[in-house]
Design a protein around this motif. Structure first.
Motif, mmCIF file in Angstrom:
data_model
loop_
_atom_site.group_PDB
_atom_site.id
_atom_site.type_symbol
_atom_site.label_atom_id
_atom_site.label_comp_id
_atom_site.label_asym_id
_atom_site.label_seq_id
_atom_site.Cartn_x
_atom_site.Cartn_y
_atom_site.Cartn_z
ATOM 1 N N MET A 1 0.835 -1.191 0.000
ATOM 2 C CA MET A 1 0.000 0.000 0.000
ATOM 3 C C MET A 1 0.879 1.253 0.000
ATOM 4 N N GLU A 2 2.032 1.180 0.700
ATOM 5 C CA GLU A 2 2.932 2.332 0.751
ATOM 6 C C GLU A 2 3.507 2.665 -0.624
ATOM 7 N N ALA A 3 3.810 1.626 -1.411
ATOM 8 C CA ALA A 3 4.344 1.857 -2.759
ATOM 9 C C ALA A 3 3.286 2.514 -3.637
ATOM 10 N N LEU A 4 2.041 2.091 -3.505
ATOM 11 C CA LEU A 4 0.967 2.703 -4.284
ATOM 12 C C LEU A 4 0.760 4.148 -3.845
ATOM 13 N N SER A 5 0.754 4.402 -2.554
ATOM 14 C CA SER A 5 0.603 5.774 -2.061
ATOM 15 C C SER A 5 1.718 6.660 -2.589
ATOM 16 N N HIS A 23 -0.320 -7.887 -10.018
ATOM 17 C CA HIS A 23 -0.198 -8.854 -8.922
ATOM 18 C C HIS A 23 0.156 -10.207 -9.526
ATOM 19 N N VAL A 24 1.370 -10.667 -9.232
ATOM 20 C CA VAL A 24 1.817 -11.978 -9.699
ATOM 21 C C VAL A 24 1.725 -12.918 -8.510
ATOM 22 N N PHE A 25 0.983 -13.988 -8.685
ATOM 23 C CA PHE A 25 0.812 -14.955 -7.605
ATOM 24 C C PHE A 25 1.315 -16.312 -8.075
ATOM 25 N N GLU A 63 -10.763 -9.259 -3.142
ATOM 26 C CA GLU A 63 -10.885 -8.578 -1.849
ATOM 27 C C GLU A 63 -9.595 -7.823 -1.507
ATOM 28 N N LEU A 64 -8.463 -8.452 -1.768
ATOM 29 C CA LEU A 64 -7.163 -7.840 -1.512
ATOM 30 C C LEU A 64 -6.973 -6.583 -2.359
ATOM 31 N N LEU A 65 -7.330 -6.659 -3.635
ATOM 32 C CA LEU A 65 -7.126 -5.543 -4.544
ATOM 33 C C LEU A 65 -8.110 -4.394 -4.313
ATOM 34 N N TYR A 66 -9.217 -4.665 -3.669
ATOM 35 C CA TYR A 66 -10.255 -3.654 -3.470
ATOM 36 C C TYR A 66 -9.699 -2.399 -2.789
ATOM 37 N N LYS A 67 -8.881 -2.569 -1.747
ATOM 38 C CA LYS A 67 -8.299 -1.431 -1.024
ATOM 39 C C LYS A 67 -7.423 -0.581 -1.957
ATOM 40 N N LEU A 83 -3.638 -9.649 -13.155
ATOM 41 C CA LEU A 83 -3.324 -10.782 -12.292
ATOM 42 C C LEU A 83 -2.644 -11.841 -13.144
ATOM 43 N N ILE A 84 -1.491 -12.283 -12.691
ATOM 44 C CA ILE A 84 -0.712 -13.267 -13.443
ATOM 45 C C ILE A 84 -0.355 -14.425 -12.529
ATOM 46 N N GLU A 85 -0.627 -15.617 -12.988
ATOM 47 C CA GLU A 85 -0.243 -16.814 -12.248
ATOM 48 C C GLU A 85 1.105 -17.281 -12.791
ATOM 49 N N SER A 86 2.151 -17.139 -11.974
ATOM 50 C CA SER A 86 3.491 -17.522 -12.398
ATOM 51 C C SER A 86 4.390 -17.669 -11.178
ATOM 52 N N ASP A 87 5.312 -18.606 -11.249
ATOM 53 C CA ASP A 87 6.314 -18.756 -10.203
ATOM 54 C C ASP A 87 7.535 -17.881 -10.478
ATOM 55 N N LEU A 88 7.608 -17.301 -11.667
ATOM 56 C CA LEU A 88 8.725 -16.445 -12.061
ATOM 57 C C LEU A 88 8.242 -14.991 -12.066
#
Length: 181
Positions: A1-5, A23-25, A63-67, A83-88
Motif C-alpha cells: 500500500m505504501e508503494a501505491l501511495s 499482482h503476480v501470484f 478482496e485484496l485488490l479492493y483497497k 493478475l498473473i499466475e506464475s512462479d517467475l
C-alpha cells in the motif's frame, strides 16, 4: 500500500493515461485435500473441485485488490489490474513492460528484501528487474513510503562484477515498478 501511495503522490495524476496494478501470484499446483488433511496435486482432483478452489482464490485476490482500487479511485486516477499466475515473478513483470508499454515501474520492497539487495547475498525480484529492465522504463523501488533507488544503485555500482554486467545490459535495460501484496 505504501508503494501505491508513493506512486499516487509522486508520479500519477488524473491525466495519467493508465496505472496498472500488477499482482503476480504463484502457480496453483496443490489444492486442499477434500478430507481436510494436507494438500494434493491439482491433477488428482475433479475439474469441479479445481474450479471451486480457483473461484475462492479469485475472491480472495479481488478482496485484496479492493483497497488498492479504492485508493486509486479517491485519487481520480485511471487504473487497471493485471493478475498473473506464475512462479517467475520478475520475468512475468519484465514480459509486461513491452506489451503494456510501461514507462515507469514502481516496485514495493520490504526491509528484508532491501537488505538482501544491498548485501548482494540474494537475487530479489527488485534486483532482477533493476538488472534486466529496458532503458525505456524507469524503475523506482519504494520501501516504507520512500524511494530507495539511489542507495541500491550505489551498492550495485560498488560491486565490480555487477558494474561490468550492468554496462553490458544498460543498452536494453528497462525499469519497472511492482507492488507486493
Amino acid at each position: 500500500m505504501e508503494a501505491l501511495s508513493w506512486t499516487l503522490n509522486n508520479l500519477a495524476t488524473p491525466s495519467t493515461t493508465m496505472l496498472y496494478l500488477i499482482h503476480v501470484f504463484p502457480e496453483i499446483k496443490l489444492l486442499p485435500n477434500p478430507l481436510g488433511v494436507g494438500m494434493i496435486p491439482k491433477d488428482q482432483v475433479s475439474p469441479e473441485q479445481v474450479e471451486s478452489y480457483m473461484a475462492q482464490e479469485r475472491g480472495k485476490r479481488r478482496e485484496l485488490l479492493y483497497k488498492y482500487l479504492q485508493l486509486c479511485s479517491a485519487s481520480k486516477v485511471k487504473v487497471d489490474t493485471i493478475l498473473i499466475e506464475s512462479d517467475l515473478i520478475a520475468k512475468a513483470i519484465m514480459d509486461l513492460i513491452p506489451i503494456l508499454q510501461i514507462r515507469k515501474l514502481v516496485i514495493g520492497a520490504s526491509k528484508s528484501q532491501l537488505r538482501k539487495l544491498r548485501s548482494r547475498k540474494g537475487s530479489s525480484i527488485a534486483d532482477q528487474i533493476l538488472q534486466n529492465a529496458p532503458e525505456s522504463c524507469k524503475v523506482s523501488i519504494v520501501c516504507e513510503g520512500k524511494e530507495v533507488n539511489e542507495q541500491i544503485t550505489r551498492v550495485i555500482a560498488n560491486d565490480t562484477s555487477m558494474s561490468q554486467k550492468n554496462k553490458h545490459q544498460q543498452n536494453g535495460s528497462v525499469s519497472c515498478v511492482c507492488f507486493n501484496f
